[in-house]
Write an enzyme that holds these catalytic residues in place. Structure first.
Site, PDB file in Angstrom:
ATOM      1  N   CYS A  59       0.793  -1.234   0.000  1.00 46.92           N
ATOM      2  CA  CYS A  59       0.000   0.000   0.000  1.00 46.92           C
ATOM      3  C   CYS A  59       0.827   1.288   0.000  1.00 46.92           C
ATOM      4  CB  CYS A  59      -0.945   0.000   1.184  1.00 46.92           C
ATOM      5  SG  CYS A  59      -2.212  -1.272   1.038  1.00 46.92           S
TER       6      CYS A  59
HETATM    7  P1  NAD Z   1      -4.491  -8.911  -3.675  1.00 43.56           P
HETATM    8  O1  NAD Z   1      -3.611  -8.821  -4.858  1.00 43.56           O
HETATM    9  O2  NAD Z   1      -4.027  -9.634  -2.447  1.00 43.56           O
HETATM   10  O3  NAD Z   1      -5.875  -9.588  -4.100  1.00 43.56           O
HETATM   11  C1  NAD Z   1      -6.571  -9.263  -5.263  1.00 43.56           C
HETATM   12  C2  NAD Z   1      -7.384 -10.473  -5.686  1.00 43.56           C
HETATM   13  O4  NAD Z   1      -8.166 -10.122  -6.818  1.00 43.56           O
HETATM   14  C3  NAD Z   1      -6.559 -11.676  -6.109  1.00 43.56           C
HETATM   15  O5  NAD Z   1      -6.975 -12.810  -5.390  1.00 43.56           O
HETATM   16  C4  NAD Z   1      -6.834 -11.826  -7.601  1.00 43.56           C
HETATM   17  O6  NAD Z   1      -6.795 -13.169  -8.058  1.00 43.56           O
HETATM   18  C5  NAD Z   1      -8.221 -11.244  -7.699  1.00 43.56           C
HETATM   19  N1  NAD Z   1      -8.614 -10.797  -9.029  1.00 43.56           N
HETATM   20  C6  NAD Z   1      -7.838 -10.262 -10.005  1.00 43.56           C
HETATM   21  N2  NAD Z   1      -8.588  -9.970 -11.078  1.00 43.56           N
HETATM   22  C7  NAD Z   1      -9.858 -10.323 -10.768  1.00 43.56           C
HETATM   23  C8  NAD Z   1     -11.088 -10.238 -11.476  1.00 43.56           C
HETATM   24  N3  NAD Z   1     -11.183  -9.730 -12.707  1.00 43.56           N
HETATM   25  N4  NAD Z   1     -12.208 -10.718 -10.861  1.00 43.56           N
HETATM   26  C9  NAD Z   1     -12.138 -11.245  -9.612  1.00 43.56           C
HETATM   27  N5  NAD Z   1     -11.006 -11.327  -8.916  1.00 43.56           N
HETATM   28  C10 NAD Z   1      -9.890 -10.871  -9.480  1.00 43.56           C
HETATM   29  O7  NAD Z   1      -4.891  -7.429  -3.299  1.00 43.56           O
HETATM   30  P2  NAD Z   1      -5.141  -6.788  -1.836  1.00 43.56           P
HETATM   31  O8  NAD Z   1      -3.866  -6.617  -1.102  1.00 43.56           O
HETATM   32  O9  NAD Z   1      -6.268  -7.491  -1.184  1.00 43.56           O
HETATM   33  O10 NAD Z   1      -5.601  -5.328  -2.273  1.00 43.56           O
HETATM   34  C11 NAD Z   1      -6.835  -5.100  -2.918  1.00 43.56           C
HETATM   35  C12 NAD Z   1      -7.100  -3.611  -2.932  1.00 43.56           C
HETATM   36  O11 NAD Z   1      -7.264  -3.140  -1.585  1.00 43.56           O
HETATM   37  C13 NAD Z   1      -5.968  -2.780  -3.524  1.00 43.56           C
HETATM   38  O12 NAD Z   1      -6.510  -1.675  -4.185  1.00 43.56           O
HETATM   39  C14 NAD Z   1      -5.194  -2.325  -2.296  1.00 43.56           C
HETATM   40  O13 NAD Z   1      -4.483  -1.127  -2.525  1.00 43.56           O
HETATM   41  C15 NAD Z   1      -6.314  -2.100  -1.306  1.00 43.56           C
HETATM   42  N6  NAD Z   1      -5.915  -2.221   0.091  1.00 43.56           N
HETATM   43  C16 NAD Z   1      -5.045  -3.180   0.480  1.00 43.56           C
HETATM   44  C17 NAD Z   1      -4.705  -3.288   1.813  1.00 43.56           C
HETATM   45  C18 NAD Z   1      -3.726  -4.340   2.273  1.00 43.56           C
HETATM   46  O14 NAD Z   1      -3.277  -4.239   3.425  1.00 43.56           O
HETATM   47  N7  NAD Z   1      -3.371  -5.318   1.463  1.00 43.56           N
HETATM   48  C19 NAD Z   1      -5.243  -2.414   2.767  1.00 43.56           C
HETATM   49  C20 NAD Z   1      -6.161  -1.465   2.334  1.00 43.56           C
HETATM   50  C21 NAD Z   1      -6.490  -1.375   0.994  1.00 43.56           C
END
Ligand code: NAD
Length: 427
Positions: A264
């Protein structure tokens, strides 16, 4: 309420499990069939404290996973987009995954009769919900906003404490274009003891970026102060613990060290820089936040060179690979640039992390991975501490197995003692 969660990564899996705990029926959607199978078997696709217990409690009852958007949308009232928003090669936000998920949601909404709210939970740059997600859903569903609802609900959870943070938030922000959608999204959190801040989507999007950018700024500020303190022979931790007593500043995020990583802070600060540039504003301070952060890992290696001279063929133990403690996430971990630089200098790297060894194996195949700190330390010419795992705090007699007991601490973990040559990064 019936919820579908699109994307079962850190945010999606935690949100889905916690919404189920709050009494909602949840369907997870992912394009990765391995994750679908894992969730349906009650196995979290990522490590988070308390997640396994929650998933096991609800899977097969209020929670399931599928790769079918049509099924998920038709059997839910609200869909949360929780897919990744990585940086592109210029550091700007890459919205291609959000676009793909929005198109799939739009297609699934085409035949849906009942009102449905699409909520963007992914971190997206201001205007994305209105100018990217909404038009794609309209195009693919053939419907107009009003036929369906749209909202933005940023996520503030900390990895490692994600379940706790979701269930005990200090803020919930809901940005919507219309009252009906906002009311529906806010009602999903009614089981939590937290005021909901209601606003419009672009303000909600900006709140998330400002939140992360401010925290990143505190860290880079503390690191810069730490670097100056080190040259002056002042312990920056003494300085910042006093400074943090000022109620206007507060004690958190003032720890100097090897810098911030994770999925992030780096990407979100860079995305805000990119957006500012795009609209004709040069964000001087935010650029410096990134610059300071990128220099910190090299300073670890510089201290090592000052101590050992030529590093070629030296054996160096790296303790900690995850970007922070209590997670297996290595994205943007500060140990990555350190290991790269060590390998460039001909070092034999012996690494240990309580949880992240397997993930790091995908980045570096040419280093040695160990199952304990003592195994990584055996015969090493020096050790670098890169992650603030609790178990490193109590290391002591383990250092006796090193060839040369030089310990460079990048996280202010150890109490210096006579048996080791202790070098603090900024103290
Ligand atoms: P991640 O990469 O861990 O997970 C994303 C998931 O989306 C994956 O499992 C992937 O296979 C899936 N995906 C990809 N394309 C897809 C589609 N077309 N349809 C359905 N699923 C699909 O991401 P994350 O760390 O969970 O982050 C997600 C969002 O949340 C980002 O924008 C991130 O900036 C935000 N965020 C993350 C955190 C954190 O601590 N990781 C905290 C707050 C906000």
């Amino acid at each position: 309420m019936r919820i579908s969660v699109i994307g079962t990564g850190y945010v999606g899996t935690v949100s889905a499990s916690c919404f189920a705990e709050l009494g909602h029926n949840v369907i997870c959607v992912d394009i990765d069939s391995t994750k679908i199978d894992q969730i349906n078997a009650g196995i979290p696709p990522i490590y988070e404290e308390g997640l396994s217990e929650l998933l096991n409690k609800h899977v097969g009852k209020g929670l399931s996973a599928t790769s079918e958007y049509d099924f998920a949308v038709n059997n839910s009232d609200v869909s949360f987009i929780c897919v990744g928003t990585p940086s592109d090669s210029d550091g700007n936000i890459d919205l291609s995954i959000v676009r793909a998920a929005s198109a799939s949601l739009g297609n699934a909404l085409k035949t849906k009769k009942n009102y449905h709210v699409v909520v963007v939970k992914s971190t997206v740059i201001p205007e994305t919900t209105e100018k990217v997600v909404l038009p794609i859903i309209e195009e693919h569903s053939g419907k107009r906003t009003g036929d369906f609802g749209i909202a933005m609900n940023p996520e503030f959870l900390r990895e490692g404490k994600a379940v706790y943070d979701f269930m005990n938030p200090d803020k919930i922000v809901v940005g919507s274009l219309d009252k009906k959608s906002g009311d529906i999204v806010a009602s999903l959190y009614s089981g939590l003891d937290c005021e909901v801040t209601r606003t419009n989507p672009r303000t909600a999007e900006m709140i998330k970026y400002v939140n992360n950018s401010f925290l990143a700024t505190k860290i880079s500020f503390s690191n810069e102060v730490g670097n100056i303190c080190k040259k002056l022979g002042i312990d920056t931790y003494d300085v910042m613990s006093a400074v943090g007593k000022d109620f206007r500043i507060g004690p958190h995020f003032l720890n100097a060290g090897a810098g911030f990583g994770g999925s992030c802070f780096p990407k979100d600060v860079k995305a805000l820089i990119g957006k500012a540039n795009e609209i004709g504003y040069e964000p001087v301070l935010l650029k410096s936040v990134i610059d300071v952060n990128e220099k910190q890992p090299s300073m670890m290696v510089k201290l090592l060179k000052n101590k050992l001279g030529n590093l070629n063929k030296k054996k160096i133990a790296i303790l900690g690979l995850a970007f922070k403690n209590d997670t297996d996430d290595i994205r943007e971990s500060r140990s990555i640039p350190v290991i790269k630089e060590l390998l460039d200098n001909g070092v034999r790297v012996c690494a240990y992390d309580p949880m992240a060894n397997d993930n790091m194996k995908r980045v570096f195949k040419n280093i040695e991975y160990h199952n304990s700190a003592i195994d990584a330390l055996r015969g090493a010419d020096a050790c670098l501490i890169m992650t603030e795992w609790d178990e490193f705090k109590t290391l002591g007699k383990e250092f006796a197995v090193m060839e040369n007991r030089v310990v460079i601490d990048g996280r202010h973990m150890l109490v210096p003692h006579d048996d080791i040559e202790y070098i603090g990064l900024c103290w």
